[in-house]
Design a protein around this motif. Structure first.
Motif: not given
Lengths: 267, 261
Positions: A39-44
């Motif tokens: 998966e392609r996960l952004a932590i913001i």
């Protein structure tokens, strides 16, 4: 680590917490979260929200003395990924993450030599190939150059090449564009996007920029005060943010469609 | 009454680096009206920070002229220059590097008052409290160390230090680039509020066209030491003419409220 099945749980966090040595309060947690393989996960999150601490805990790169509570499992692989071989990490400032006294060739080849068991000559050829893949000009000459001889954007490309040298299945990019110009930033984001897509890598992209998060990631995890306050499909978070943290980041976002703060007419 | 506050004509500056000649400023001309914000945008190395340093007299140009408040700004030297500097202040990118790390907030803000003898010593605490209030910080922060503030709070103190001298122009060099998205938005709002209240002018320098657009009346685009485009902000953003401006417009991360991928 064999590339796990897409969709299988790659990393499982249960009540994960981090307390830095000497700190009165935990910097992170408790966090319950699953990361899927591929998966392609952004932590913001804003500064101090714990997003980098979370990324470093996942990577096993917390500083000495940091205390980890709860569990961090790797069900798909059955063991922790080895940094450098199974997991690549790109830091915010390549001026600090690259070694100033080693040539670019030595630094990019090191991962390949150490983890893939390549000979010096083969590792050097591999490094030249990687520099081409991150679109750096004249790789042959660049191998012998030192980090200070190239621009910040080029240094970040070198750091990315070094991070993927051993062919890891996971790439963590921690604020990798924050120290760069907007034009260079756009090019680095496009590079990360293409590299991780082509190789089917799991991408964990840490940022404070909602637009970059949504551009690169399918899913966004929003952090606030050390907690995970919201996680969901990128499109859902942009359109229907639930947490105050996500709303604040969206409201604070400025792009060219944002109404200017000043009147149109010059005084 | 609409006389220019600042008129820059034909500025040139060449640096020599490792046998190479780099034209950091190449025939740069611009004007600024009182109360106006000129956004100066360009990629790294385009010469925008050199222009800022020439404007505040940290670097001497090789050629060209600067008129500020109706006088020849480049001919000022010594005491007259030191006195005149209060009218043209600068805020830097990294507020931590711009302060003495051992200073307190009150110390930072009373330095300009003392140096320029703008207020009697007995009035300093009141003046500091007013300055902090203007930049949205609680007056009781006066006793804090600069190191105990967050990045956004430090940049507010840097702006308060510039405001202490009641300048006509503040040059802001990447002043919001090191800040978080949310903090950046609040600092931009602060700058605009301060301009409305006191009519000061800004030169707002950044590589980030979206931030420049938010606060600028006009935008000048720099590339290779030259100003390659200069016009009303809305026009430069909507219909960029130069390749440099088009590249900057294309690079702004766009918040697509509905994903198309």
């Amino acid at each position: 680590m064999t590339p796990p099945r897409t969709g299988a749980s790659l990393c499982r966090l249960r009540a994960l917490g981090v307390r830095y040595a000497g700190a009165a309060h935990p910097a992170l947690g408790p966090i319950d979260f699953d990361i899927a393989a591929g998966e392609r996960l952004a932590i913001i999150g804003e500064s101090g929200s714990g997003k980098s601490t979370l990324a470093r805990a996942i990577a096993g790169l917390l500083p000495a003395g940091a205390e980890l509570t709860g569990t961090l499992d790797w069900p798909a692989a059955g063991r922790r990924p080895t940094p450098g071989r199974d997991l690549g990490y790109v830091f915010q400032d390549p001026g600090q993450s690259l070694n100033p006294v080693l040539t670019i060739g030595e630094q990019v080849a090191e991962g390949a030599r150490h983890h893939l068991g390549l000979s010096g000559r083969a590792a050097r050829a591999h490094a030249a190939d990687l520099l081409t893949q991150v679109h750096l000009p004249d790789p042959g000459r660049l191998l012998a150059a030192y980090p200070h001889q190239i621009s910040g954007g080029q240094r970040q490309r070198v750091a990315i090449a070094a991070a993927i040298a051993a062919g890891p299945a996971i790439l963590i990019a921690d604020e990798v564009t924050s120290a760069l110009d907007t034009t260079v930033q756009a090019a680095i984001v496009a590079l990360l996007d293409a590299l991780t897509r082509d190789r089917g890598m799991t991408l964990i992209f840490v940022t404070h920029d909602m637009a970059l998060a949504a551009q690169l990631a399918g899913r966004i995890a929003v952090m606030g005060a050390g907690r995970l306050v919201e996680a969901g499909r990128a499109g859902d978070i942009l359109q229907r943010p639930i947490s105050t943290e996500a709303r604040r980041l969206l409201n604070a976002h400025i792009d060219l469609d944002t109404p200017p703060l000043i009147g149109e007419a010059a005084p | 009454m609409n006389a220019a506050l600042l008129e820059v004509a034909g500025l040139t500056k060449t640096f020599h680096s490792g046998g190479r000649r780099v034209a950091a400023l190449d025939d740069v001309s611009l004007t600024l009206a009182p109360g106006e914000t000129l956004g100066l945008v360009g990629a790294s190395g385009c010469g925008k920070s050199t222009l800022a340093r020439v404007l505040v007299r940290l670097v001497a140009p090789d050629g060209g002229s600067i008129r500020f408040r109706g006088a020849n700004w480049l001919s000022l030297e010594g005491a007259p220059l030191r006195r005149a500097r209060r009218h043209l202040q600068m805020v830097f990118q990294d507020p931590l590097a711009a302060f003495n790390p051992r200073a307190t907030v009150a110390g930072v803000l009373t330095d300009p008052l003392r140096i320029h003898a703008l207020a009697p010593r007995a009035g300093w605490p009141d003046e500091v409290a007013q300055l902090l209030t203007r930049v949205g910080l609680p007056p009781d922060h006066a006793g804090r160390s600069i190191l105990d503030l967050s990045g956004g709070q430090r940049q507010r103190v840097a702006i308060a230090r510039a405001l202490a001298l009641k300048p006509d122009l503040i040059v802001l060099d990447e002043a919001v680039s090191a800040l978080d998205v949310a903090v950046r938005a609040r600092i931009l709002e602060l700058l605009v509020d301060l301009q409305r209240a006191s009519g000061l002018a800004y030169i707002f320098i950044s590589h980030d066209l979206a931030a420049v657009r938010a606060v600028s009346h006009r935008i000048a685009v720099m590339e290779g030491g030259r100003i390659v485009e200069n016009g009303p902000a809305a026009q430069v953003v909507r219909a960029p003419e130069s390749a440099a401006a088009r590249a900057l417009v294309a690079a702004v991360p766009h918040l697509a409220r509905e994903r198309t991928g």
